[in-house]
Design a protein around this motif. Structure first.
Motif, PDB file in Angstrom:
ATOM      1  N   MET A  50      67.141  60.601  21.415  1.00 40.47           N
ATOM      2  CA  MET A  50      66.982  60.461  19.964  1.00 40.47           C
ATOM      3  C   MET A  50      67.310  61.768  19.248  1.00 40.47           C
ATOM      4  O   MET A  50      68.012  61.765  18.240  1.00 40.47           O
ATOM      5  CB  MET A  50      65.562  60.020  19.642  1.00 40.47           C
ATOM      6  CG  MET A  50      65.298  58.567  19.958  1.00 40.47           C
ATOM      7  SD  MET A  50      63.648  58.043  19.543  1.00 40.47           S
ATOM      8  CE  MET A  50      63.619  58.292  17.794  1.00 40.47           C
ATOM      9  N   PHE A  51      66.807  62.884  19.764  1.00 44.03           N
ATOM     10  CA  PHE A  51      67.080  64.181  19.142  1.00 44.03           C
ATOM     11  C   PHE A  51      68.575  64.484  19.195  1.00 44.03           C
ATOM     12  O   PHE A  51      69.136  65.026  18.243  1.00 44.03           O
ATOM     13  CB  PHE A  51      66.294  65.290  19.846  1.00 44.03           C
ATOM     14  CG  PHE A  51      64.905  65.486  19.317  1.00 44.03           C
ATOM     15  CD1 PHE A  51      64.538  66.674  18.711  1.00 44.03           C
ATOM     16  CD2 PHE A  51      63.957  64.491  19.435  1.00 44.03           C
ATOM     17  CE1 PHE A  51      63.257  66.867  18.219  1.00 44.03           C
ATOM     18  CE2 PHE A  51      62.679  64.665  18.955  1.00 44.03           C
ATOM     19  CZ  PHE A  51      62.318  65.844  18.342  1.00 44.03           C
ATOM     20  N   LEU A  73      69.485  65.884   2.809  1.00 44.13           N
ATOM     21  CA  LEU A  73      70.259  64.655   2.978  1.00 44.13           C
ATOM     22  C   LEU A  73      70.237  64.183   4.432  1.00 44.13           C
ATOM     23  O   LEU A  73      70.142  62.979   4.693  1.00 44.13           O
ATOM     24  CB  LEU A  73      71.696  64.851   2.499  1.00 44.13           C
ATOM     25  CG  LEU A  73      72.563  63.590   2.515  1.00 44.13           C
ATOM     26  CD1 LEU A  73      71.968  62.520   1.610  1.00 44.13           C
ATOM     27  CD2 LEU A  73      73.981  63.920   2.098  1.00 44.13           C
ATOM     28  N   ALA A  74      70.293  65.121   5.371  1.00 49.12           N
ATOM     29  CA  ALA A  74      70.244  64.744   6.786  1.00 49.12           C
ATOM     30  C   ALA A  74      68.912  64.082   7.132  1.00 49.12           C
ATOM     31  O   ALA A  74      68.882  63.101   7.879  1.00 49.12           O
ATOM     32  CB  ALA A  74      70.469  65.968   7.670  1.00 49.12           C
ATOM     33  N   VAL A  75      67.828  64.582   6.581  1.00 45.13           N
ATOM     34  CA  VAL A  75      66.515  63.973   6.826  1.00 45.13           C
ATOM     35  C   VAL A  75      66.452  62.578   6.226  1.00 45.13           C
ATOM     36  O   VAL A  75      65.968  61.634   6.857  1.00 45.13           O
ATOM     37  CB  VAL A  75      65.388  64.871   6.267  1.00 45.13           C
ATOM     38  CG1 VAL A  75      64.054  64.145   6.266  1.00 45.13           C
ATOM     39  CG2 VAL A  75      65.290  66.151   7.069  1.00 45.13           C
ATOM     40  N   ALA A  82      66.520  55.287  11.080  1.00 45.22           N
ATOM     41  CA  ALA A  82      65.375  54.835  11.871  1.00 45.22           C
ATOM     42  C   ALA A  82      65.050  53.373  11.611  1.00 45.22           C
ATOM     43  O   ALA A  82      64.478  52.693  12.470  1.00 45.22           O
ATOM     44  CB  ALA A  82      64.157  55.709  11.584  1.00 45.22           C
ATOM     45  N   VAL A  83      65.436  52.866  10.451  1.00 42.14           N
ATOM     46  CA  VAL A  83      65.219  51.450  10.141  1.00 42.14           C
ATOM     47  C   VAL A  83      66.009  50.573  11.110  1.00 42.14           C
ATOM     48  O   VAL A  83      65.572  49.475  11.462  1.00 42.14           O
ATOM     49  CB  VAL A  83      65.630  51.149   8.679  1.00 42.14           C
ATOM     50  CG1 VAL A  83      65.626  49.655   8.393  1.00 42.14           C
ATOM     51  CG2 VAL A  83      64.717  51.883   7.724  1.00 42.14           C
ATOM     52  N   PHE A 107      71.867  55.022  17.408  1.00 48.87           N
ATOM     53  CA  PHE A 107      71.220  55.574  18.593  1.00 48.87           C
ATOM     54  C   PHE A 107      69.741  55.228  18.617  1.00 48.87           C
ATOM     55  O   PHE A 107      69.128  55.136  19.671  1.00 48.87           O
ATOM     56  CB  PHE A 107      71.415  57.094  18.652  1.00 48.87           C
ATOM     57  CG  PHE A 107      70.919  57.818  17.441  1.00 48.87           C
ATOM     58  CD1 PHE A 107      69.599  58.229  17.348  1.00 48.87           C
ATOM     59  CD2 PHE A 107      71.763  58.078  16.380  1.00 48.87           C
ATOM     60  CE1 PHE A 107      69.138  58.879  16.230  1.00 48.87           C
ATOM     61  CE2 PHE A 107      71.316  58.736  15.262  1.00 48.87           C
ATOM     62  CZ  PHE A 107      69.997  59.134  15.181  1.00 48.87           C
ATOM     63  N   ASN A 108      69.157  54.995  17.434  1.00 54.65           N
ATOM     64  CA  ASN A 108      67.741  54.649  17.358  1.00 54.65           C
ATOM     65  C   ASN A 108      67.442  53.322  18.054  1.00 54.65           C
ATOM     66  O   ASN A 108      66.392  53.161  18.658  1.00 54.65           O
ATOM     67  CB  ASN A 108      67.278  54.565  15.903  1.00 54.65           C
ATOM     68  CG  ASN A 108      67.123  55.922  15.290  1.00 54.65           C
ATOM     69  OD1 ASN A 108      66.462  56.782  15.843  1.00 54.65           O
ATOM     70  ND2 ASN A 108      67.751  56.133  14.141  1.00 54.65           N
TER      71      ASN A 108
END
Length: 174
Positions: A50-51, A73-75, A82-83, A107-108
Motif C-alpha cells: 500500500m505504501f 493534493l496527494a493526500v 482508498a474508496v 492498488f488499494n
C-alpha cells in the motif's frame, strides 16, 4: 588562518528505504494497537504494498502541480483512492454494476483483498468464509498474487511519474 573543511551534508534516505521504513513503523504500531491475527511478516508486506502504491501515486501528482500544493493534493487523491479498495462499493457490486475495472486499477483493492483474505484464515473453522467471500467479492487465498499486482501498480505509477517529469520539464521550473 586555518579553515575547516565544509561539513558533509547527510543526504536524505532514498525513496525505497523511506517506503520500507515508514511501512515498518506503521506496521509495528498497527500490530501493537490492533493486535491482528495476520502474521507480522505478511502484515508488513501488505502495508508495504500500500505504501509503495501511495508513494508512486504521490510522485506522479507532484509532477503536475506546484510544490506548495503537491503534498495536500496527494493526500486528498490518496483518500479518494482508498474508496476504491473494494469494500464500499464492494467488488461484487462493482462487478454487477460494470465498473469493476476502476477497482482493479487501484492498488488499494489488491492490498485490501490480501488483508481480508489473511484476516479470515484464522476463522476458517468457525465462520462461513464462502458467504463472506460472495458478499464482498474478494478472492481468497491469493495473497501472493494480490501483493504482486499491488507492487506492479506502484511501479506503473512510478513510470508515469518519470514520464511526466520528463514531459513537464520539472527540472527547469522554479
Amino acid at each position: 588562518m586555518l579553515s575547516l573543511p565544509p561539513r558533509p551534508i547527510i543526504p536524505p534516505l532514498p525513496a525505497t528505504y523511506r517506503v520500507a521504513l515508514s511501512s515498518l513503523h506503521f506496521t509495528a504500531i498497527y500490530y501493537i494497537l490492533a493486535k491482528p491475527l495476520v502474521p507480522f511478516g505478511k502484515q508488513y508486506l501488505i502495508l508495504l504494498g500500500m505504501f509503495f502504491g501511495v508513494y508512486g501515486m504521490s510522485a506522479a501528482i507532484s509532477t503536475l502541480v506546484r510544490k506548495e500544493n503537491a503534498a495536500l493534493l496527494a493526500v486528498v487523491v490518496a483518500m479518494f483512492a482508498a474508496v476504491f479498495c473494494g469494500y464500499g462499493p464492494s467488488v461484487a457490486n462493482a462487478s454487477s454494476g460494470g465498473y469493476l475495472f476502476i477497482l482493479q486499477m487501484s492498488f488499494n483493492k489488491w492490498a485490501a483483498e490480501a488483508q481480508y483474505s489473511e484476516s479470515l484464515i484464522p476463522y476458517d473453522q468457525v465462520y462461513n468464509i464462502e458467504f463472506s467471500r460472495e458478499r464482498y467479492g474478494y478472492t481468497l487465498n491469493s495473497t501472493g498474487e494480490d501483493l504482486a499486482i499491488c507492487f506492479a501498480i506502484g511501479a506503473v505509477w512510478r513510470v508515469i511519474a518519470f514520464v511526466l517529469l520528463v514531459i513537464t520539464h520539472r527540472d527547469k521550473q522554479k
